[in-house]
Each structure stands twice: as structure tokens, then as C-alpha cells.
Enzyme design. Sequence first.
Site, PDB file in Angstrom:
ATOM      1  N   ASP A  44       0.909  -1.273  -0.036  1.00 30.56           N
ATOM      2  CA  ASP A  44      -0.104   0.039  -0.045  1.00 30.56           C
ATOM      3  C   ASP A  44       0.671   1.357   0.124  1.00 30.56           C
ATOM      4  O   ASP A  44       1.535   1.548   1.103  1.00 30.56           O
ATOM      5  CB  ASP A  44      -0.817  -0.020   1.184  1.00 30.56           C
ATOM      6  CG  ASP A  44      -1.784   1.074   1.272  1.00 30.56           C
ATOM      7  OD1 ASP A  44      -2.969   1.233   0.816  1.00 30.56           O
ATOM      8  OD2 ASP A  44      -1.326   2.204   1.985  1.00 30.56           O
ATOM      9  N   TYR A  49       3.171   9.705  -0.555  1.00 31.30           N
ATOM     10  CA  TYR A  49       4.136   9.149   0.397  1.00 31.30           C
ATOM     11  C   TYR A  49       5.309   9.303  -0.236  1.00 31.30           C
ATOM     12  O   TYR A  49       6.531   9.279   0.439  1.00 31.30           O
ATOM     13  CB  TYR A  49       3.806   7.767   0.593  1.00 31.30           C
ATOM     14  CG  TYR A  49       2.747   7.161   1.308  1.00 31.30           C
ATOM     15  CD1 TYR A  49       1.799   8.216   1.855  1.00 31.30           C
ATOM     16  CD2 TYR A  49       2.233   6.021   1.332  1.00 31.30           C
ATOM     17  CE1 TYR A  49       0.536   7.792   2.693  1.00 31.30           C
ATOM     18  CE2 TYR A  49       1.045   5.498   1.870  1.00 31.30           C
ATOM     19  CZ  TYR A  49       0.066   6.307   2.722  1.00 31.30           C
ATOM     20  OH  TYR A  49      -0.859   6.223   3.192  1.00 31.30           O
ATOM     21  N   LYS A  74      -2.741   5.874  -4.061  1.00 27.90           N
ATOM     22  CA  LYS A  74      -3.905   6.683  -3.883  1.00 27.90           C
ATOM     23  C   LYS A  74      -3.507   8.130  -4.569  1.00 27.90           C
ATOM     24  O   LYS A  74      -2.305   8.529  -4.432  1.00 27.90           O
ATOM     25  CB  LYS A  74      -4.043   6.849  -2.282  1.00 27.90           C
ATOM     26  CG  LYS A  74      -3.787   5.674  -1.561  1.00 27.90           C
ATOM     27  CD  LYS A  74      -4.162   5.945  -0.168  1.00 27.90           C
ATOM     28  CE  LYS A  74      -3.665   4.468   0.750  1.00 27.90           C
ATOM     29  NZ  LYS A  74      -2.395   4.690   1.080  1.00 27.90           N
ATOM     30  N   HIS A 107      -7.457   9.453  -1.799  1.00 27.40           N
ATOM     31  CA  HIS A 107      -6.676   9.551  -0.660  1.00 27.40           C
ATOM     32  C   HIS A 107      -7.749  10.210   0.369  1.00 27.40           C
ATOM     33  O   HIS A 107      -7.587   9.723   1.477  1.00 27.40           O
ATOM     34  CB  HIS A 107      -5.328  10.083  -0.858  1.00 27.40           C
ATOM     35  CG  HIS A 107      -4.288   9.869   0.389  1.00 27.40           C
ATOM     36  ND1 HIS A 107      -2.989   9.846  -0.118  1.00 27.40           N
ATOM     37  CD2 HIS A 107      -4.769   9.654   1.600  1.00 27.40           C
ATOM     38  CE1 HIS A 107      -2.627   9.200   1.315  1.00 27.40           C
ATOM     39  NE2 HIS A 107      -3.497   9.126   2.174  1.00 27.40           N
TER      40      HIS A 107
HETATM   41  P1  NAP Z   1       0.645   1.592  12.148  1.00 26.58           P
HETATM   42  O1  NAP Z   1       0.866   0.511  11.150  1.00 26.58           O
HETATM   43  O2  NAP Z   1      -0.431   1.660  12.951  1.00 26.58           O
HETATM   44  O3  NAP Z   1       2.024   1.821  12.926  1.00 26.58           O
HETATM   45  C1  NAP Z   1       3.311   1.731  12.460  1.00 26.58           C
HETATM   46  C2  NAP Z   1       4.160   1.927  13.788  1.00 26.58           C
HETATM   47  O4  NAP Z   1       4.229   0.647  14.428  1.00 26.58           O
HETATM   48  C3  NAP Z   1       5.665   2.061  13.347  1.00 26.58           C
HETATM   49  O5  NAP Z   1       6.210   3.338  14.250  1.00 26.58           O
HETATM   50  C4  NAP Z   1       6.300   0.969  13.890  1.00 26.58           C
HETATM   51  O6  NAP Z   1       7.621   1.165  13.998  1.00 26.58           O
HETATM   52  C5  NAP Z   1       5.558   0.359  14.858  1.00 26.58           C
HETATM   53  N1  NAP Z   1       5.424  -1.320  14.752  1.00 26.58           N
HETATM   54  C6  NAP Z   1       5.038  -1.859  13.622  1.00 26.58           C
HETATM   55  N2  NAP Z   1       5.212  -3.302  14.072  1.00 26.58           N
HETATM   56  C7  NAP Z   1       5.379  -3.430  15.176  1.00 26.58           C
HETATM   57  C8  NAP Z   1       5.608  -4.386  15.829  1.00 26.58           C
HETATM   58  N3  NAP Z   1       5.454  -5.775  15.815  1.00 26.58           N
HETATM   59  N4  NAP Z   1       6.143  -4.135  17.352  1.00 26.58           N
HETATM   60  C9  NAP Z   1       6.163  -2.961  17.632  1.00 26.58           C
HETATM   61  N5  NAP Z   1       5.958  -1.836  16.886  1.00 26.58           N
HETATM   62  C10 NAP Z   1       5.673  -1.995  15.650  1.00 26.58           C
HETATM   63  O7  NAP Z   1       0.588   3.022  11.268  1.00 26.58           O
HETATM   64  P2  NAP Z   1       0.634   3.589   9.728  1.00 26.58           P
HETATM   65  O8  NAP Z   1       2.129   3.399   9.015  1.00 26.58           O
HETATM   66  O9  NAP Z   1       0.076   4.881   9.786  1.00 26.58           O
HETATM   67  O10 NAP Z   1      -0.562   2.518   9.111  1.00 26.58           O
HETATM   68  C11 NAP Z   1      -0.315   1.501   8.351  1.00 26.58           C
HETATM   69  C12 NAP Z   1      -0.464   1.922   6.878  1.00 26.58           C
HETATM   70  O11 NAP Z   1      -1.850   2.275   6.699  1.00 26.58           O
HETATM   71  C13 NAP Z   1       0.509   3.121   6.484  1.00 26.58           C
HETATM   72  O12 NAP Z   1       2.047   2.350   5.893  1.00 26.58           O
HETATM   73  C14 NAP Z   1      -0.015   3.315   5.079  1.00 26.58           C
HETATM   74  O13 NAP Z   1       0.279   2.391   3.938  1.00 26.58           O
HETATM   75  C15 NAP Z   1      -1.615   3.222   5.426  1.00 26.58           C
HETATM   76  N6  NAP Z   1      -2.122   4.641   5.805  1.00 26.58           N
HETATM   77  C16 NAP Z   1      -2.900   5.330   5.208  1.00 26.58           C
HETATM   78  C17 NAP Z   1      -3.597   6.559   5.759  1.00 26.58           C
HETATM   79  C18 NAP Z   1      -4.675   7.093   4.773  1.00 26.58           C
HETATM   80  O14 NAP Z   1      -4.889   8.391   5.057  1.00 26.58           O
HETATM   81  N7  NAP Z   1      -5.175   6.425   3.782  1.00 26.58           N
HETATM   82  C19 NAP Z   1      -3.181   7.255   6.638  1.00 26.58           C
HETATM   83  C20 NAP Z   1      -2.081   6.453   7.457  1.00 26.58           C
HETATM   84  C21 NAP Z   1      -1.725   5.187   7.162  1.00 26.58           C
HETATM   85  P3  NAP Z   1       8.958   0.661  13.215  1.00 26.58           P
HETATM   86  O15 NAP Z   1       8.604   0.940  11.596  1.00 26.58           O
HETATM   87  O16 NAP Z   1      10.201   1.493  13.652  1.00 26.58           O
HETATM   88  O17 NAP Z   1       9.085  -0.714  13.136  1.00 26.58           O
END
Ligand code: NAP
Length: 284
Positions: A44, A49, A74, A107
Site C-alpha cells: 500500500d 508518500y 492513492k 486518498h
Molecule cells: P501503524 O501500522 O499503525 O503503525 C506503525 C508503527 O508501529 C511504526 O512506528 C512501527 O515502528 C511500529 N510497529 C510496527 N510493527 C510493530 C511491532 N510488531 N511491534 C512494535 N512496533 C511495531 O501505522 P501507519 O503506518 O500509519 O499505518 C499503516 C499503513 O496504513 C501505512 O503505512 C499506510 O500504507 C496506510 N495509511 C493510510 C492513511 C490514509 O490516509 N489512507 C493514513 C495513514 C496510514 P517501526 O517502523 O520502527 O518498526
Amino acid sequence: MEYVTLNNGVRMPILGYGVYQIPDQEECERCVLDAIETGYRSIDTAQAYRNEEAVGRAIKRSGVPREEFFITTKVWISNAGYEQAKASIQESLRKLQLDYLDLLLIHQPFGDYYGTYRAMEELYEAGILKAIGVSNFYPDRYIDLVQFNKVVPAVNQVETHVFNQQHQAQEIMQKYNTQIESWGPFAEGRKDLFANPTLQEIGSRYNKTTAQVALRFLIQRGVVVIPKTVSKDRMEINFNVFDFVLSAADMEQITALDTGESVFFSHYDPQTVEALTGYGKQGL
Ligand code: NAP
């Protein structure tokens, strides 16, 4: 891997890998290659990004056949509108080195997203987009879009995690046949999610981490998840969530963690809308 079937018959992995906040091109390419090696096939990304090129290079370098992947990107607010969206989708395809996308999302529900959606419907009919959908469309705007367009969004990607579970939004999406997808499945670690006592206690009974329990809870509710991490060890941990099943009592206990509120910002809050639209107007 488990899959969900979208409203047009396309199969989507229920677990993928998200690349938000990995702006460094080399780092992102390494991360996506590690994710592919771990077994992830759904990636994704987004125009906003600024790492579509890195994702494209990793896909190419992996040697994995294109048809095994499920690639999502997106359209950003600054590319909203029929002509601009169409051109930006071609640009995304060029950066990703792909001739089709498995899923394209709007998005944010701001700007001329009706124009964007018309461009997407056209490219969907042409087979360049295998599925189309939206992101951050809360029930009001989501229902409006469904009512006045031909193609029902296949996916709606919204903030969904144990503290903001989106039960009502999921029900409304089910009514119109749209798959809910979680962004921020760990709430990006806010509210101390990784040290949450309920998730810890449940995890200890299955020999699983809080992260694995948080993902498993969403998967069992039929929510698609795309956790992000730059660590290969964590990629493996997050991938390893198909060998245990939370009981009904566990699910109930986790359901009680829901606050029904965003841990980031609300798309209904005028200040947030001003900030997002203002940022969107600046372009990429
Ligand atoms: P998330 O997946 O909820 O959290 C990521 C955080 O968690 C990072 O700081 C990561 O640290 C940590 N982490 C991951 N796995 C872990 C584990 N097993 N143990 C401990 N810590 C862990 O946040 P997100 O990146 O915001 O959301 C995921 C995806 O959703 C994004 O990458 C993106 O593709 C999408 N997204 C979309 C929107 C939208 O508006 N459509 C908004 C936000 C995100 P490290 O990297 O240091 O391991």
C-alpha cells in the site's frame, strides 16, 4: 495468506504492507524487498508518500511475477479533478513501473473528488485499474459517493484499530458492499498500544505479542490490515497471525477498548479539514 473477495470478484490479501512515512527512497526499496521476502504480496503506497518509485523498483528487483502482487496507490488532493487525476494515475503507473494497478483509492474526500472518481471509473472500465475505491470517506461522504456513481467503491480505507474500531462505518460499508480496510492498525503506537494490558494478557495465553493480537482482532472482524514497519523482524511478527484464533470472549474484551474516536484527528473537525485542504492545495 487469507483473502477477501471484493465486490467485483477481485481477491485481495487480508494482510498487506504499508509504506507511509518511509520517504527515503533507498530505505523504502529495502523495506519493500524485505516485506516481499517475508511473504507480503499486497503493498500500500500513495502519491503523497513520495515513494512510488522505490516501491516499483523493489517489485521489479524481487523477481516475483506481477500477477502475484496486489498493488495499491492513492490519488492525492492536489491531483483531484478529472483531467489532473487521469494524468496523475499515468504518472503513478510510470513511477511504479506497472501497466495496471490492483487497487486505486481517492486518498482524501476533498477537492473535486467526483471528477477524480469519473477518471477512475473510465480507467477501471479500460482494465487499467482492477478495482477502485476511497480512503477516509466517513459515512456521510461515503453514502453520497455511492448514491451518485455507477461503480460502488470496492474498498474504503479508514483509521481502524483497537481504540477506534469503526463498527458503525463497517456496517454501512457492508450494506453497500464495500470492503473496510484499516489504516494505522497499531494506531501508530499511540495510547501505548504495544503495552496495552488487555492485549498483553490475551497475547500471553496464545504466546503472541500485543501487535499480533491487535492485527488478529481486525482480521477476525473481516478488516483488511496493512501494518507498517521498517524492521524485518517486525515484518515477520506482523505476518505471523494466521496460526491462532481469538475466542469470542477475547474478541469481546478487545471490543471494550473502543473509544469510538480517532487518536489522530477527525475528518469532521473544521480545523483538520482546513489543514488537510490547505496542505492539499500546495501540491506535492
Ligand atoms: P501503524 O501500522 O499503525 O503503525 C506503525 C508503527 O508501529 C511504526 O512506528 C512501527 O515502528 C511500529 N510497529 C510496527 N510493527 C510493530 C511491532 N510488531 N511491534 C512494535 N512496533 C511495531 O501505522 P501507519 O503506518 O500509519 O499505518 C499503516 C499503513 O496504513 C501505512 O503505512 C499506510 O500504507 C496506510 N495509511 C493510510 C492513511 C490514509 O490516509 N489512507 C493514513 C495513514 C496510514 P517501526 O517502523 O520502527 O518498526
